[in-house]
Design a protein around this motif. Structure first.
Motif, PDB file in Angstrom:
ATOM      1  N   ARG A 133       0.815  -1.215   0.000  1.00 25.87           N
ATOM      2  CA  ARG A 133       0.000   0.000   0.000  1.00 25.87           C
ATOM      3  C   ARG A 133       0.851   1.268   0.000  1.00 25.87           C
ATOM      4  N   ARG A 134       1.900   1.298   0.819  1.00 25.61           N
ATOM      5  CA  ARG A 134       2.703   2.513   0.891  1.00 25.61           C
ATOM      6  C   ARG A 134       3.503   2.715  -0.392  1.00 25.61           C
ATOM      7  N   ALA A 135       4.012   1.631  -0.962  1.00 27.46           N
ATOM      8  CA  ALA A 135       4.763   1.725  -2.207  1.00 27.46           C
ATOM      9  C   ALA A 135       3.882   2.261  -3.330  1.00 27.46           C
ATOM     10  N   TYR A 136       2.693   1.709  -3.443  1.00 30.72           N
ATOM     11  CA  TYR A 136       1.763   2.172  -4.484  1.00 30.72           C
ATOM     12  C   TYR A 136       1.385   3.638  -4.272  1.00 30.72           C
ATOM     13  N   THR A 149      10.361   5.773   0.764  1.00 27.05           N
ATOM     14  CA  THR A 149       9.055   6.324   0.418  1.00 27.05           C
ATOM     15  C   THR A 149       8.701   7.512   1.295  1.00 27.05           C
ATOM     16  N   ALA A 150       9.661   7.960   2.118  1.00 30.43           N
ATOM     17  CA  ALA A 150       9.437   9.127   2.978  1.00 30.43           C
ATOM     18  C   ALA A 150      10.765   9.834   3.189  1.00 30.43           C
ATOM     19  N   ASP A 151      10.703  11.119   3.517  1.00 29.55           N
ATOM     20  CA  ASP A 151      11.917  11.879   3.785  1.00 29.55           C
ATOM     21  C   ASP A 151      12.539  11.424   5.099  1.00 29.55           C
ATOM     22  N   TYR A 197       3.056   5.993  -2.758  1.00 28.88           N
ATOM     23  CA  TYR A 197       4.198   6.873  -3.053  1.00 28.88           C
ATOM     24  C   TYR A 197       4.410   7.023  -4.558  1.00 28.88           C
ATOM     25  N   LEU A 198       4.431   5.904  -5.265  1.00 28.29           N
ATOM     26  CA  LEU A 198       4.718   5.938  -6.701  1.00 28.29           C
ATOM     27  C   LEU A 198       3.607   6.619  -7.500  1.00 28.29           C
ATOM     28  N   HIS A 219       9.491  -0.061   4.812  1.00 26.82           N
ATOM     29  CA  HIS A 219       8.575   0.289   3.716  1.00 26.82           C
ATOM     30  C   HIS A 219       9.300   0.931   2.521  1.00 26.82           C
ATOM     31  N   ASN A 220      10.599   0.651   2.377  1.00 24.37           N
ATOM     32  CA  ASN A 220      11.316   1.136   1.203  1.00 24.37           C
ATOM     33  C   ASN A 220      10.881   0.379  -0.045  1.00 24.37           C
ATOM     34  N   LEU A 221      11.029   1.016  -1.193  1.00 27.77           N
ATOM     35  CA  LEU A 221      10.908   0.288  -2.455  1.00 27.77           C
ATOM     36  C   LEU A 221      12.179  -0.523  -2.647  1.00 27.77           C
TER      37      LEU A 221
END
Length: 351
Positions: free
Chosen positions: A137-140, A192-194, A142-143, A171-173
């Motif tokens: 979910r987080r990868a999608y 996926t985040a700073d 972010y992208l 939760h990195n790509l």
């Protein structure tokens, strides 16, 4: 163990040999001057006195980068925090942070660690990060929401090609580079985040930097080469190109391209789709001191060409251009490359 390291332990961590550390993580240091090294994979990097490093690059925010061994681990080796970096450096020296007699374990007569006395280690074991169970979910998010990609492209990389997934812990790509037999040889992570205002990027330790993220189509004789994974995805989204072979270098050196051409001799034409900045232009067109990729591979018998983002709209790379097309927002200013292209075309015609 305390959350913080003493000043003494931090100072000890910074005694680690940078060249040995780089070799351990799969890089290849090259001597270029008095106490001065570079990396074959990143020729803009300079290592001084085996302890500090510096790199000038206009990619990204256009600022210099560099620092200590701690910064090197976080920039190039997939380490995600200062705390883990310090612990990694100490363990690299054979020091256990739980051992209060750590000085004695290193040398009974001297408290100061001499990094050059450490025997070179084998490369780090290549272990892929654990994947997030279920949906990414987080990868999608972010992208698609942040980087402007379509769900079709993300699905293609995740479900069809199976070269992208979301890491469970942070939760990195995670992008995967496979060899001609489908075995994963290379992996790189993208946050996926700073983190402290910076985007996290780093290769998975122990990978083989002769490989890159790639897409193979034996029915096509053209190969398109990119600098970054999300640029490749953006290009496919913009152009709808699912036919050509594709490769991401992930660095300024062309090691992955050499390996790809060796493994896939059906390639006849190479199109370079690198960034519209100084580093990208130098890599493609070269200068008086360095042969560019176009000329290098043209001399090897390949047809060569470039496909870069349009001029005059302030976009550096294909993802910035994708976002620009969707929002109409000027991302930032870059210098035009038209002069490089015109000059190279003129020289070709004069042969």
């Amino acid at each position: 163990m305390s959350e913080y390291f003493s000043e003494e332990l931090i100072a000890q961590a910074k005694e680690t040999s940078l060249t040995q550390l780089a070799e351990y993580y799969g890089y290849h240091p090259k001597h270029v001057g008095n106490r001065l090294y570079t990396l074959v994979e990143h020729d803009s990097v300079r290592i001084y006195n085996d302890r500090t490093w510096y790199r000038w690059s206009r990619a990204g925010n256009g600022k210099e980068s560099g620092g200590s061994q701690i910064d090197f681990l976080m920039q190039f080796c997939g380490v995600e925090s200062v705390h883990v970096a310090i612990k990694t450096l100490l363990e690299f020296q054979g020091i256990s942070v739980e051992d209060r007699q750590w000085k004695n374990t290193l040398n009974e007569k001297a408290a100061i660690h001499q990094a050059g006395e450490i025997k070179p280690r084998e490369h780090a074991e290549f272990v892929l990060p654990e994947a997030m169970p279920g949906t990414y979910r987080r990868a999608y998010a972010y992208l698609i929401k942040t980087r402007g990609l379509s769900q079709q492209i993300v699905d293609y990389f995740v479900r069809d090609l199976k070269i992208l997934y979301e890491e469970k812990e942070h939760h990195n790509l995670v992008f995967l580079g496979k060899d001609k037999d489908g075995i994963v040889r290379y992996a790189t992570k993208r946050g996926t985040a700073d983190i402290y205002g910076k985007k996290y990027m780093g290769d998975v330790a122990g990978n083989d930097k002769n490989y890159g993220i790639n897409i193979v189509n034996e029915k096509s004789t053209e190969l398109k080469v990119f600098e970054a994974n999300i640029d490749l995805m953006s290009y496919m989204d913009i152009k709808g190109d699912f036919e050509s072979n594709k490769l991401v270098l992930g660095m300024t050196a062309d090691n992955p391209l050499v390996q790809f051409l060796k493994d896939h001799p059906h390639i006849k034409r190479i199109t370079f789709c690198l960034d519209n900045d100084d580093a990208g232009m130098l890599a493609m067109f070269g200068n008086e001191e360095k042969v560019g990729l176009l000329k290098k591979y043209e001399m090897q018998g390949y047809e060569t060409d470039t496909d870069t983002v349009p001029q005059g709209i302030g976009c550096k790379d294909w993802n910035e251009y994708l976002v620009y097309k969707k929002t109409g927002q000027d991302i930032g200013c870059t210098e035009p490359i038209e002069n490089h292209q015109v000059e190279y075309s003129r020289k070709r015609k004069c042969r």
